[in-house]
Structures are given as structure tokens and as C-alpha cells.
Design an enzyme around this catalytic site. Structure first.
Site, PDB file in Angstrom:
ATOM      1  N   ASN A   1      15.613  -0.718  -6.954  1.00 13.17           N
ATOM      2  CA  ASN A   1      14.825  -0.247  -8.099  1.00 13.17           C
ATOM      3  C   ASN A   1      15.563   1.534  -8.637  1.00 13.17           C
ATOM      4  OD1 ASN A   1      13.739  -2.991  -9.066  1.00 13.17           O
ATOM      5  ND2 ASN A   1      12.517  -2.391  -7.685  1.00 13.17           N
ATOM      6  N   THR A   2      16.525   1.919  -8.321  1.00 18.29           N
ATOM      7  CA  THR A   2      16.602   2.988  -8.188  1.00 18.29           C
ATOM      8  C   THR A   2      18.472   3.419  -8.631  1.00 18.29           C
ATOM      9  OG1 THR A   2      14.219   4.147  -7.357  1.00 18.29           O
ATOM     10  CG2 THR A   2      16.997   5.957  -7.947  1.00 18.29           C
TER      11      THR A   2
ATOM     12  N   SER B   1      16.168  -0.224  -1.414  1.00 23.73           N
ATOM     13  CA  SER B   1      15.521  -0.182  -2.793  1.00 23.73           C
ATOM     14  C   SER B   1      16.620  -0.878  -4.442  1.00 23.73           C
ATOM     15  CB  SER B   1      14.663   0.246  -3.170  1.00 23.73           C
ATOM     16  OG  SER B   1      14.023  -0.396  -5.043  1.00 23.73           O
TER      17      SER B   1
ATOM     18  N   PHE C   1       9.145   2.985  -6.691  1.00 21.93           N
ATOM     19  CA  PHE C   1       9.466   4.107  -5.864  1.00 21.93           C
ATOM     20  C   PHE C   1       8.002   5.077  -6.465  1.00 21.93           C
ATOM     21  CE2 PHE C   1      13.097   4.921  -2.799  1.00 21.93           C
ATOM     22  CZ  PHE C   1      12.359   3.489  -2.139  1.00 21.93           C
TER      23      PHE C   1
ATOM     24  N   ASN D   1      15.074  -5.873   2.695  1.00 25.37           N
ATOM     25  CA  ASN D   1      14.430  -6.105   1.064  1.00 25.37           C
ATOM     26  C   ASN D   1      14.273  -7.239   0.214  1.00 25.37           C
ATOM     27  OD1 ASN D   1      13.174  -3.803  -1.187  1.00 25.37           O
ATOM     28  ND2 ASN D   1      14.461  -2.272   0.250  1.00 25.37           N
TER      29      ASN D   1
ATOM     30  N   ASN E   1      10.007  -7.454  -9.215  1.00 18.34           N
ATOM     31  CA  ASN E   1       9.014  -5.903  -9.334  1.00 18.34           C
ATOM     32  C   ASN E   1      10.551  -5.036  -9.505  1.00 18.34           C
ATOM     33  OD1 ASN E   1       9.494  -3.541  -7.349  1.00 18.34           O
ATOM     34  ND2 ASN E   1       9.777  -5.313  -5.904  1.00 18.34           N
TER      35      ASN E   1
ATOM     36  N   LYS F   1      15.630  -0.588   6.455  1.00 16.08           N
ATOM     37  CA  LYS F   1      15.639  -1.517   5.885  1.00 16.08           C
ATOM     38  C   LYS F   1      16.579  -1.528   5.171  1.00 16.08           C
ATOM     39  CE  LYS F   1      11.834  -3.790   3.315  1.00 16.08           C
ATOM     40  NZ  LYS F   1      10.699  -3.887   2.649  1.00 16.08           N
TER      41      LYS F   1
ATOM     42  N   ASP G   1       0.690  -1.310  -0.575  1.00 16.24           N
ATOM     43  CA  ASP G   1       0.463  -0.473   0.260  1.00 16.24           C
ATOM     44  C   ASP G   1       1.102   1.304  -0.362  1.00 16.24           C
ATOM     45  OD1 ASP G   1      -1.557   1.900   0.175  1.00 16.24           O
ATOM     46  OD2 ASP G   1      -2.415   1.260   2.579  1.00 16.24           O
TER      47      ASP G   1
END
Length: 355
Positions: free
Chosen positions: A177-178, A175, A115, A242, A111, A213, A65
């Protein structure tokens, strides 16, 4: 719609594109269509961590979410805590679609969302509008934008904006993904971010516990400095871990080669080993949240015995739906009793002592 019926519809959802199905699920939750869990939790599941009381140790990980659109309905499914986000200062679209892939044969997901979120202003307004008291603990997960980010400025600003409404705040520096984002886990950069956060927290009337995290892919010699940096700067806990950029040879899905972070069952062993190492390094100075591949009560119990005070789920929940939450809790309570533990806290680190 009761949780069991909602879960029965999950195979139909899997006929849709993964991101489309996820969006529909969030809208259904926000509309109150998933119902709520009936009855109280087993008393053995009640626990505390970083100064907060949890009715049970099972939480929903960040990423499900992102924009805090369904926090209360998710809590009503029986979670002990729900972590919303990751939120960034400004809205951003994230990476191009497709960017979310089911690896059904592997009970996993890849995924590379990047963000995608509606930004701090909308997120903060939703948290502020939630009716109090909430039925579970609320966590806010914060990150920085892909363009124009200044982490030592942005993380403290995000924290200060959300502190009045969140029970704890997680600094996401892991993360995959950046581009360059995981470099923020480096000892010097992380120390600078945490020092900036400490200065901001000192001036607040309400300063909720701060968590960090981390990634499961850290080099062996990098974990100790991260633990020490966090412990020395007032961090209350670590979320371990993560998603991973590794690709186990056991993966069977046709999507196994997609770029992005892998979550779900293939991450369980690695994330649990990193968790165990963190527990030994922290020596009681940090509370740990175990996440990665948890799909059963036995998985949650293994995380707890490896050192987790709390456990989060994501991928298994996306596959199984709301009925998973009461099932994990019932299985966990039975395992605690089987082994003579009166409460969750008694089992934390049972398999990680020494070393």
C-alpha cells in the site's frame, strides 16, 4: 465483559464502517472492556522460536494495533504473542478513506491503509510504559515513511529505538500500500538494509531477534535469494506472509475490485504454499511464522505442519472477536494429541519434508 460476550457483539460492530468499527474496538480493548481469558494454556502448546519462549504459538499479526494502544489487553485475551505496528519514524495519515473494506461473503478484508500511525515517539513511549513482565511475547513491526524515506538509515534507527522494549523486531518490506515499497524485498536492496541493521545491532546492549515479513506474491525464483540473504545476515525468522494484491476468481463480495492488500480465507492456500517452500529453502536456518487466512485450529495446525513454528491471526479475529483465541488453541491442542505430537515443535514441517 468476558471474551465470549465481546465476540457476541461483533455483528453489531459490523453495522459500522470497517475502519470506524476497528477504532472503537481498539478503544474498548484499551479501556479493558474485553476482559481476559481464564486459566492456563494446555502444556502441549508451549513452544520456543528464535530464542524466545511462547506460552502458545498463536499470535496477533501487525496491523491490528498499529500504535500499540492496546498491547496488554490483547495479550490478556490469551495470545502467545502480539505484534504491534507497523510504526514509521514520523507520524503519517496514510491513504484517503475509505481504505478498509469487509468482504464478508469471502471471510476476507481488503485494506489500503498506507501505514497510518502516530510515529515512533508515541509508539516507543507506549512500549516503554508497559508493566513488566508481560504475559506474552511482544513484537514490534517497523516500516518507513511514504515521503523522505531512507531505508538503510530508517530501519536501523527504528530498531535501535525499540530494542530495549521489544522481544523481537520485524522488518516490514512487503506492504502493497506504499508505492515502490515491495521493491525493498529485492535481493540487493534487502541485503543493504540488513547490513545496515547488522551494524546497528552490533553496538546495542540488547539486540532482540530480527524477523523479515515477506509478500505472498513473490515470483518463484525470488524466494530462494530472499531466504539466503536473510540467513546469511543474522535474521532469525521470516513472517510468511503479508497481504496479497492478487484477486482470486472465487471472490464474491461487491468490494472484491478495491485496490489494496487482500487478507483472510482467500489467502490461506497461497500463503501456506509459500510457507512450505520457505521451510524447504531455509533448512532449519530460519524460524517461520505462518500467517494468512487462519480462522480455526485446523488452519493453524496446517500452517505448523507446513513449517511454521508460530502462527498469526488477524482477519478472523476482526470478524469473530476475542472468543476465537481460546477456541483455536483448544482445537490445535486436540489435533496435536490426535496425531501423537506431544508438543507444537514436534509437528513443525511434518508436511513439508523433502522437495
Amino acid at each position: 465483559m468476558i471474551p465470549r460476550l465481546a465476540s457476541a457483539l461483533m455483528p453489531l460492530m459490523r453495522a459500522l464502517d470497517a475502519e470506524t468499527a476497528h477504532g472503537l474496538a481498539l478503544r474498548a480493548l484499551a479501556a479493558g472492556l474485553a476482559g481476559r481469558e481464564a486459566g492456563p494454556d494446555d502444556p502441549a502448546l508451549a513452544t520456543t522460536a528464535f530464542g524466545l519462549s511462547f506460552r502458545n504459538p498463536i499470535g496477533l499479526a501487525a496491523g491490528f494495533d498499529k500504535d500499540a494502544v492496546a498491547v496488554l489487553p490483547l495479550m490478556r485475551l490469551g495470545f502467545g504473542f502480539v505484534e504491534a505496528g507497523t510504526v514509521t519514524p514520523r507520524p503519517q495519515a496514510g491513504n484517503p478513506r475509505p481504505r478498509l473494506f469487509r468482504l464478508e461473503e469471502d471471510r476476507a478484508v481488503i485494506n489500503r491503509m498506507g501505514f497510518n500511525n502516530a510515529g515512533l515517539e508515541a509508539y516507543r513511549a507506549r512500549l516503554a510504559a508497559l508493566p513488566r513482565p508481560l504475559p506474552a511475547v511482544l513484537g514490534a513491526n517497523i516500516g518507513v515513511n511514504k515521503e523522505g524515506a531512507e531505508p538503510e538509515r530508517d530501519y536501523p534507527a527504528l530498531y535501535a529505538a525499540l530494542a530495549p522494549f521489544a522481544d523481537y523486531v520485524t522488518v516490514n518490506v512487503s506492504s502493497p500500500n506504499t508505492p515502490g515499497f515491495r521493491d525493498l524485498q529485492g535481493e540487493a536492496r534487502l541485503a543493504a538494509i540488513l547490513d545496515a541493521l547488522a551494524a546497528a545491532r552490533a553496538g546495542l546492549a540488547k539486540a532482540p531477534p530480527l524477523l523479515v515479513k515477506i509478500a505472498p506474491d513473490l515470483a518463484e525464483d525470488a524466494l530462494g535469494p530472499i531466504v539466503e540473504t536473510c540467513a546469511a545476515r543474522g535474521v532469525a525468522g521470516l513472517i510468511v506472509s503479508n497481504t496479497t494484491v492478487a484477486r482470486p476468481e472465487t471472490l464474491r463480495s461487491r468490494h472484491r475490485g478495491e485496490a489494496g492488500g487482500l487478507s483472510g480465507a482467500p489467502l490461506f492456500a497461497r500463503s501456506t504454499e509459500v510457507l512450505r517452500r520457505c521451510f524447504r529453502l531455509a533448512r532449519g536456518r530460519l524460524a517461520l511464522v505462518g500467517v494468512g487466512g487462519v480462522a480455526t485450529g485446523a488452519d493453524a495446525y496446517a500452517k505448523i505442519r507446513a513449517g511454521a513454528a508460530l502462527v498469526q491471526i488477524y482477519t478472523a479475529f476482526a470478524y469473530a472477536g476475542p472468543a476465537l483465541v481460546p477456541r483455536i488453541k483448544a482445537e490445535l491442542a486436540a489435533l496435536l494429541r490426535r496425531d501423537g505430537f506431544a508438543r507444537v515443535a514436534d509437528a513443525v514441517g511434518a508436511d513439508a519434508q523433502g522437495g
